[in-house]
Design an enzyme around this catalytic site. Sequence first.
Site, PDB file in Angstrom:
ATOM      1  N   VAL A   1       0.865  -1.186   0.000  1.00 23.74           N
ATOM      2  CA  VAL A   1       0.000   0.000   0.000  1.00 23.74           C
ATOM      3  C   VAL A   1       0.899   1.233   0.000  1.00 23.74           C
ATOM      4  O   VAL A   1       1.765   1.376   0.862  1.00 23.74           O
ATOM      5  CB  VAL A   1      -0.952   0.004   1.217  1.00 23.74           C
ATOM      6  CG1 VAL A   1      -1.723   1.323   1.281  1.00 23.74           C
ATOM      7  CG2 VAL A   1      -1.923  -1.158   1.123  1.00 23.74           C
TER       8      VAL A   1
ATOM      9  N   ALA B   1       4.682   4.038   2.902  1.00 28.26           N
ATOM     10  CA  ALA B   1       4.120   2.819   2.322  1.00 28.26           C
ATOM     11  C   ALA B   1       4.248   1.690   3.342  1.00 28.26           C
ATOM     12  O   ALA B   1       4.907   1.844   4.363  1.00 28.26           O
ATOM     13  CB  ALA B   1       4.876   2.443   1.056  1.00 28.26           C
ATOM     14  N   LYS B   2       3.626   0.606   3.094  1.00 28.49           N
ATOM     15  CA  LYS B   2       3.803  -0.595   3.921  1.00 28.49           C
ATOM     16  C   LYS B   2       3.379  -1.790   3.080  1.00 28.49           C
ATOM     17  O   LYS B   2       2.575  -1.646   2.147  1.00 28.49           O
ATOM     18  CB  LYS B   2       2.914  -0.520   5.173  1.00 28.49           C
ATOM     19  CG  LYS B   2       3.359  -1.441   6.270  1.00 28.49           C
ATOM     20  CD  LYS B   2       4.507  -0.836   7.043  1.00 28.49           C
ATOM     21  CE  LYS B   2       4.932  -1.702   8.195  1.00 28.49           C
ATOM     22  NZ  LYS B   2       5.887  -0.981   9.062  1.00 28.49           N
ATOM     23  N   GLY B   3       3.910  -2.968   3.417  1.00 26.85           N
ATOM     24  CA  GLY B   3       3.521  -4.147   2.651  1.00 26.85           C
ATOM     25  C   GLY B   3       3.557  -5.370   3.528  1.00 26.85           C
ATOM     26  O   GLY B   3       3.956  -5.313   4.687  1.00 26.85           O
TER      27      GLY B   3
ATOM     28  N   ASP C   1      10.452  -5.633   8.636  1.00 25.54           N
ATOM     29  CA  ASP C   1       9.443  -5.361   9.666  1.00 25.54           C
ATOM     30  C   ASP C   1       9.211  -6.692  10.378  1.00 25.54           C
ATOM     31  O   ASP C   1      10.028  -7.615  10.244  1.00 25.54           O
ATOM     32  CB  ASP C   1       8.159  -4.817   8.998  1.00 25.54           C
ATOM     33  CG  ASP C   1       7.232  -4.154   9.991  1.00 25.54           C
ATOM     34  OD1 ASP C   1       7.492  -3.029  10.390  1.00 25.54           O
ATOM     35  OD2 ASP C   1       6.227  -4.787  10.379  1.00 25.54           O
TER      36      ASP C   1
END
Length: 423
Positions: free
Chosen positions: A66, A111-113, A152
Amino acid sequence: MSSRSNAIKEENPYENAIAQLASVMQVIDVPLDYYEMLKVPKREIVVYLHLKRSDGTVSSFMGYRVQHNNARGPYKGGLRYSSLVDINEVRALAMLMTWKTALVDIPFGGAKGGINVDPSSTSGDELEVLTRKFVDEITYNIGPEIDVPAPDVGTNPQVMAWIMNEYSRLKGYNVPAVVTGKPVELGGSLGRLEATGRGVSIIAREAAKAVLKKDIKDVTVAVQGFGNVGSYTVKFLTEMGAKVVAVSDVYGGKLFKNGIDSFERLYKDYSATKSMKRLPYGEDISNEELLTMDVDMLIPAAIENQINENNANKISAEVIVEAANAPTTPMADKILEKNGIKVLPDILVNSGGVIVSYFEWVQNLEREQWTLEEVNTKLEQKLTKAFYDILQFSESKNVPYRVGALALAVERVVNAMKLLGWR
Ligand code: NAD
């Protein structure tokens, strides 16, 4: 009963992130159009990944990336491997990254995924295949100038090395700047491993000076959590001369009335026992006792929701330095404010990792390697500036530091959007 069950109720983290954004729009007086643009991500990528297991069966996973906002620079944010990953969590964390990068003033967006895979029940070879398939699906959406992932929960430097290799293979040349948090041998930055804990100790030192009006040497501290962040925080704080009187892990804690005398000894013994409770010295205390004990500064560095409506009224520390992500619930926040307890928010306190990630990206683009001293000096400059920016901004608006930090970050992002002509 696990302390995760202290969580007040299962909430939609994305809805919470939007509510938080809405609450600061009044503080900065920004046209509502920007709220409309910022409450949703710019892009969401969802892919289905199929993995042939070593026993011949096929499993399917969902992969997410995202990309919330890139007004201030390429998207930046971690990649999470966990069976709990879902789109709303990724959306919320992507938005949080936009605020974090703006707050510490590095030229990235947010962002992050993640992939909804449980790494503990997947072999290393399978994780490598899955990671490479994910990169194949999102190749055109990541890159040093587009979106730069990082480790992460559930991912680590090895996963970043696979991503770098797969991306470079598809490009036909070596592209280290596509990810950060790589092994040092492949262009990872010196100082990255301890950067978050080092950053926490820098903020604690400045909070002692500016909020408690004391030298850090005269401050008593309790630290919950002794993993990557907690242990390095304790190390650097004891080096600064702070009196760390209590530490804990998931099983419980130890009280050292006169402060830890040797971090090296504590760390060595803890590495052997893997449990604070099993250390042959120090007085036993529970996590709950640690959180409510009479100290100048409390540093939650474990997991979320540790300070909640059940214990907020019992907190005696004058200042809380949030090293963990979301250790304080919104309800507890209100109680702490009423009781005059100052909270330095997670978005600032644990940003040392993303700052050094930025340094890694710069070093990769310039094909350079900075010394550890250079990294630490630049980290110190970035963090102290962000700390005093927040103090000044919050005091000028007469709002708690958490609100001030978020408002300042949102204001910076909105300013960039205005200058770019986004409407
Ligand atoms: P970690 O897994 O290395 O350590 C977590 C520590 O918390 C361990 O000592 C564990 O025993 C303890 N713990 C777990 N559950 C607990 C409980 N219920 N009560 C008391 N202690 C408990 O994790 P970490 O990397 O040190 O991260 C800690 C926090 O900091 C997390 O909230 C993480 O999201 C946040 N954070 C970490 C980084 C980083 O660079 N590692 C960066 C930003 C934010």
